[in-house]
Design an enzyme around this catalytic site. Structure first.
Site, PDB file in Angstrom:
ATOM      1  N   TYR A  99       0.860  -1.186   0.000  1.00 51.78           N
ATOM      2  CA  TYR A  99       0.000   0.000   0.000  1.00 51.78           C
ATOM      3  C   TYR A  99       0.893   1.232   0.000  1.00 51.78           C
ATOM      4  O   TYR A  99       1.878   1.306   0.740  1.00 51.78           O
ATOM      5  CB  TYR A  99      -0.890   0.015   1.247  1.00 51.78           C
TER       6      TYR A  99
ATOM      7  N   GLU B 256      -3.283   7.886  -3.961  1.00 51.21           N
ATOM      8  CA  GLU B 256      -3.289   6.574  -3.311  1.00 51.21           C
ATOM      9  C   GLU B 256      -3.180   5.461  -4.346  1.00 51.21           C
ATOM     10  O   GLU B 256      -3.875   5.482  -5.366  1.00 51.21           O
ATOM     11  CB  GLU B 256      -4.581   6.415  -2.503  1.00 51.21           C
TER      12      GLU B 256
END
Length: 462
Positions: free
Chosen positions: A166, A255
């Site tokens: 992530y 993101e």
């Protein structure tokens, strides 16, 4: 903090109204966690969100490796694209619903389809899945009970993944600038991971004047857990390019979840989410042209067209105020008196009669509103302008809820005379405490009458 038009302006990154991003960084004494927008009641549209395929295209232009993919707006178009992809060597095709809400992988559609991401092995299967997504609503933990419409699907190549991580960059108030957030354990549910295993999440503040230094690039690559020199170099290059995009495009969030290493040892942004500070609209016109209003609350879209700051909440008392601080105080005192605000609506310091009328049009479209409380402290904003807007709304709209009005400041006497002489059924209050108490009581009366199926009319004028 200063105001440009009717919008409050703070640090780039949307700090002006204390509004959380999807992956907002929350500080506590023990851990740093990532919290989704769904957990933030009444989060405002302080940023522009764009779809995954649009985010990936912007990343592709910056030289960031993303999967090949195309967008389809109909099942037939999806079928043709799938045929082309298979002829080009892609055996499997990933079909992704394009909606501005997280959790689509475990969501469900009103068509009965489970999940918003499917791996398909034939053009026929792609067409079938697309037909159950397009034109339907998906429901996830972030959409609310009304769901989100799916108007396009994204058809992407299937990659075989060796590792998932992530990675995100966001503006964080605690650090007065950008912060890198990452985890070597990426995947579809980073929020759960951060809540259950906060130690798996790392954060690295970035000096916005200095940028991402080589030392910090090396640190990020290490913390993401990549081993080979080749993969680490790719990671550092990606982080550098994404940070450049983040600054250049006035992002509040960039993101990638997941950021993966594929079976060929290539670093790929498998999914992408970009969010932009709406105070930068004047210099990011191409970005803001990508706005998809179908994904937003229609009342918030209508409010933005008239430069009104509007946030939908879950109560039954509509609030019309001037100034964000007064709006917060108004909502607080309504709660203190036992009521629940239905919205945050700030007309700002330079509202016109037309804007006030449109504010009431928004109230009228909300069936949950049982009473409206007008709380104006007139400084730059003249009370008589508010009064004329109220009276114009009475003439134009079929207002059927009671109005509680408290006006104080510039031209308050003229405003009260206008309202009293109009014949409109208005409940006046001399101070904020009295106004909130009256608004809560009349909202309860309307609620009780409706529950008892009694026709209590508050139509204006008399």
């Amino acid at each position: 903090m200063w105001r440009r038009g009717a919008r409050s302006v703070g640090m780039a990154g949307g700090m002006g109204r204390s509004l959380p991003a999807r992956s907002a960084l929350l500080q506590s004494n023990t851990a740093t966690t990532l919290t989704s927008t769904s957990a933030q009641t009444g989060a405002a549209r302080r940023w522009l969100n764009i779809h995954e395929y649009q985010s990936q295209e912007l990343m592709r232009k910056e030289g960031i490796r993303v999967p090949k993919g195309q967008v389809a707006a109909s099942p037939e178009e999806a079928y043709k694209i799938a045929q082309q992809m298979q002829q080009g060597g892609d055996a499997d095709v990933i079909v992704k619903a394009q909606v501005l809400a997280g959790g689509r992988g475990v969501g469900h559609f009103d068509s009965g389809l489970k999940g918003g991401v499917h791996t398909c092995t034939s053009p026929e299967e792609v067409k079938d899945v697309a037909s159950k997504m397009l034109g339907h609503h998906i429901f996830t933990k972030q959409t609310g009970p009304e769901g989100k419409p799916c108007n396009v699907v994204y058809l992407a190549e299937r990659l075989f993944i060796r590792r998932e991580t992530y990675f995100a960059i966001l503006m964080d108030r605690a650090y007065n600038g950008p912060v890198i957030i990452g985890s070597s354990k990426g995947g579809s549910d980073i929020e759960t991971l951060s809540a259950e295993h906060p130690d798996a999440i790392f954060k690295i503040p970035i000096d916005i004047a200095e940028g991402v230094t080589p030392e910090k690039l090396e640190l990020v690559a290490d913390k993401l857990g990549f081993q080979s020199t080749k993969v680490k170099e790719q990671t550092k290059e990606l982080v550098s390019k994404l940070y450049d995009l983040f600054i250049k495009k006035d992002c509040t969030l960039a993101e990638i979840n997941p950021l993966v290493e594929d079976h060929q040892g290539q670093i790929v942004a498998l999914d992408a989410k970009l969010r932009f500070d709406d105070n930068a609209e004047f210099r990011q016109k191409e970005i803001f042209a990508l706005r998809d209003e179908s994904q937003e609350d229609p009342r918030e879209v209508a409010a933005s067209k008239f430069d009104l700051n509007y946030i939908q909440l879950n109560g039954n008392i509509g609030c019309l105020v001037n100034g964000a601080g007064l709006a917060m105080a108004t909502m607080d005192i309504i709660k203190l008196k036992g009521g629940n605000p239905a919205n945050f609506l700030d007309v700002g310091g330079g509202a016109t009669e037309k804007q006030v009328t449109e504010a009431f049009r928004i109230f009228s479209s909300d069936k949950s509103v049982k009473a409206v409380m007008v709380n104006i402290f007139g400084g730059i904003m003249r009370c008589d302008i508010i009064a004329m807007g109220i009276l114009n709304a009475v003439k134009v709209l079929n207002i059927k809820v009671p109005l509680v009005v408290r006006l104080l400041g510039t031209n308050m006497k003229e405003a009260k005379d206008l309202l009293e002489n109009s014949g409109a059924r208005i409940i006046f209050a001399s101070d904020l405490d009295e106004a909130a108490e009256k608004a809560v009581k009349v909202a309860r009366i309307v609620d009780m009458a409706q529950e008892a199926q009694l026709n209590v009319s508050f139509e204006l004028p008399l």
